[in-house]
Structures are given as structure tokens and as C-alpha cells.
Design an enzyme around this catalytic site. Structure first.
Site, PDB file in Angstrom:
ATOM      1  N   LYS A 248       0.764  -1.371   0.110  1.00  0.00           N
ATOM      2  CA  LYS A 248       0.196  -0.017  -0.058  1.00  0.00           C
ATOM      3  C   LYS A 248       0.823   1.183   0.001  1.00  0.00           C
ATOM      4  CE  LYS A 248      -2.033  -0.945   3.922  1.00  0.00           C
ATOM      5  NZ  LYS A 248      -1.370  -2.355   4.172  1.00  0.00           N
TER       6      LYS A 248
ATOM      7  N   ARG B 172     -10.202   0.791   8.338  1.00  0.00           N
ATOM      8  CA  ARG B 172      -9.534  -0.644   8.609  1.00  0.00           C
ATOM      9  C   ARG B 172     -10.511  -1.433   9.669  1.00  0.00           C
ATOM     10  NH1 ARG B 172      -3.829   0.261   8.706  1.00  0.00           N
ATOM     11  NH2 ARG B 172      -2.636  -1.358   9.412  1.00  0.00           N
TER      12      ARG B 172
ATOM     13  N   ARG C 261      12.047  -5.247   5.711  1.00  0.00           N
ATOM     14  CA  ARG C 261      11.859  -3.778   5.079  1.00  0.00           C
ATOM     15  C   ARG C 261      12.814  -2.653   6.021  1.00  0.00           C
ATOM     16  NH1 ARG C 261       5.884  -1.786   5.589  1.00  0.00           N
ATOM     17  NH2 ARG C 261       6.024  -2.463   7.649  1.00  0.00           N
TER      18      ARG C 261
ATOM     19  N   ARG D 205      10.919  -0.246  11.588  1.00  0.00           N
ATOM     20  CA  ARG D 205       9.801   0.030  12.295  1.00  0.00           C
ATOM     21  C   ARG D 205       9.792  -0.727  13.401  1.00  0.00           C
ATOM     22  NH1 ARG D 205       4.724   0.348   8.281  1.00  0.00           N
ATOM     23  NH2 ARG D 205       3.903  -0.806  10.066  1.00  0.00           N
TER      24      ARG D 205
ATOM     25  N   ARG E  42      -0.477  -8.794  13.485  1.00  0.00           N
ATOM     26  CA  ARG E  42      -1.259  -7.616  12.416  1.00  0.00           C
ATOM     27  C   ARG E  42      -1.763  -8.488  11.614  1.00  0.00           C
ATOM     28  NH1 ARG E  42       4.317  -4.503  11.338  1.00  0.00           N
ATOM     29  NH2 ARG E  42       3.164  -3.772   9.309  1.00  0.00           N
TER      30      ARG E  42
END
Ligand code: AP5
Ligand code: MG
Length: 213
Positions: free
Chosen positions: A13, A88, A127, A160, A171
Site C-alpha cells: 500500500k 481498517r 523492510r 519500524r 498484525r
């Protein structure tokens, strides 16, 4: 053009929203980025959001709906916006419907980016993101030329707090329980489309642009 980009954590996203923002000259409104900025700045919202974000749970509907209601009223959203990571929950989708109706706005496209669970875990745990310009990188799919530094601006790459495997799995579970039902909220409207997020980033972007026109 007002667009919602949906999809599980790691679907792409943020990666695609940044490209769309550049091509179509409309802002990316990422509730995750806004909440992380609030946590970093130590604001009231940040203090309330921190624990939920670190565990991989959702921040309250009240907080994120408030953030988005303020943000879409800003001048740079007049030509349109990309919602990344919002709504969400079904309650957030209903709150969005109400705030758009009050402003006589509508959503033009809802695009769900899909991907396989194991690919999502490896994408997220690999990431890193530039602390200066926000450009995203990946340990295997998109390596920076110099380790730890952004190719675009030379900024330092950071990871993160919620990108460890245990939190990622939580998640994903939260996504299936609370966010996947939001798809049904939009599925029957003519503006809903799905794009296969397992393809190369450039291919995903080309398909998104084809839909957006
Ligand atoms: P948020 O920041 O929204 O995180 P998320 O939904 O978990 O999604 P990610 O940002 O991890 O993934 P992405 O889809 O953006 O993927 P990306 O492009 O980076 O939310 C974080 C937290 O904030 C939540 O857990 C919650 O606590 C809170 N929150 C936020 N919004 C909320 C809301 N509305 N309500 C309540 N709480 C909220 O890509 C991932 C990696 O894969 C990158 O390394 C990238 O380079 C790579 N990649 C991307 N595309 C491809 C591809 N096609 N092929 C190979 N690699 C790819
Ligand atoms: Mg993101």
C-alpha cells in the site's frame, strides 16, 4: 480523484501510494505514518496509540477517524487524496461515508492489493525506510546501493518498531478479523477492484494506473 488502497500489512500500500501520489499529484494519507509521527513527537494521540501499535493491534476508531477528518479538510486534499491504511474497521468505513457525505465528496476507486501470507512476513521483516524522505527499501527486493543509506537523498534507513515477526503475525491476524470485513462494505459498489500484489512492483503500479486512468 479520491482513492482507497486496501490490503494486508506488507501488500505494498505504502510503496504504491507514494508512486500514485507522484504521478497524479494528490497526497498519500497514511494513518500508520501519521500515528508513527505522533508517537515520535510524543503528542497526546501518540501516547494513546503507542501500545496498540507496538503489539500490532489497532488504535481506536475515534483517534484515527479524528485524524482523517482533520486531514481531508486541508487544502492539499482539494484535488483528491489516497487513503493508505484507512478505513481498517467497518465502523471506520461508516464514519468515512458520513464525513464524505457531509463534504459532498465521494470515493472514486477502492483497490484491494492482495498477497500471500508468507510473502508478507518476509517483505515486512526485510523492510527499511528512509528517515528523511520516506522512501521504502527491502533487504532482497529493493536493496539500497550503499547499505543503510537512501539512494534518493542519502538519509539514514530505519526499521519500524512493529516489523518483527511476532508482531507481524499479530498484525496479519488483526487484519483478517477486523479489516478483511471492510472489503464487503465496498465490494458491491462499482468502484471496487482487486490487484495481485505478488507481481513486480512496476507491474502492480502499471495495473493501478490502468484502473485509475
Ligand atoms: P500501517 O503503517 O498502515 O501498517 P500496515 O497496514 O501493517 O501495512 P504496512 O505499512 O506494513 O505495509 P504496506 O502495505 O504499506 O507495504 P509496503 O509498501 O511498506 O499501520 C501500522 C499500525 O498503525 C497498525 O498496526 C495499527 O496499530 C496502526 N493503525 C494504522 N492505521 C490504523 C487505522 N486506520 N485504524 C487503527 N489503527 C491503525 O511494502 C512492504 C515491503 O515489501 C517493503 O519493504 C517493500 O519494499 C516491499 N514490497 C512492496 N511491494 C512489493 C512487491 N510488489 N514485490 C516485492 N516486494 C514488495
Ligand atoms: Mg504502509
Amino acid at each position: 480523484m479520491n482513492l482507497i488502497l486496501m490490503g494486508p500489512p506488507g501488500a505494498g500500500k505504502g510503496t504504491q501510494a507514494r508512486r500514485i501520489a507522484e504521478r497524479y499529484e494528490i497526497p498519500q494519507l497514511s494513518t500508520g505514518d501519521m500515528l508513527r509521527a505522533a508517537v515520535k513527537a510524543g503528542t497526546d494521540v501518540g501516547r494513546q496509540a503507542k501500545a496498540a501499535m507496538e503489539s500490532g493491534g489497532l488504535v481506536t476508531d475515534e483517534i484515527v477517524v479524528g485524524i482523517i477528518a482533520d486531514r481531508i479538510g486541508e487544502a492539499d486534499c482539494a484535488r483528491g487524496f489516497i487513503l493508505d491504511g484507512f478505513p481498517r474497521t467497518v465502523a471506520q468505513a461508516e464514519a468515512l461515508d458520513a464525513m464524505l457525505a457531509a463534504r459532498r465528496l465521494k470515493i472514486d476507486h477502492v483497490i484491494d492489493i492482495t498477497a500471500d501470507t508468507e510473502a508478507l512476513v518476509s517483505r515486512i521483516t526485510g523492510r527499511s525506510t528512509c528517515s528523511q524522505c520516506g522512501e521504502g527499501y527491502h533487504a532482497t527486493h529493493k536493496k539500497p546501493a550503499a547499505a543503510g543509506l537512501c539512494d534518493k537523498c542519502g538519509g539514514t534507513l530505519t526499521t519500524r518498531a512493529d516489523d518483527n515477526e511476532e508482531t507481524v503475525r499479530n498484525r496479519l491476524a488483526v487484519y483478517h478479523q477486523q479489516t478483511a470485513p471492510v472489503i464487503d462494505h465496498y465490494r458491491n459498489g462499482g468502484q471496487f477492484r482487486t490487484v495481485d500484489g505478488m507481481q513486480q512492483m512496476d507491474t502492480v503500479f502499471a495495473q493501478l494506473c490502468e484502473i485509475l486512468g
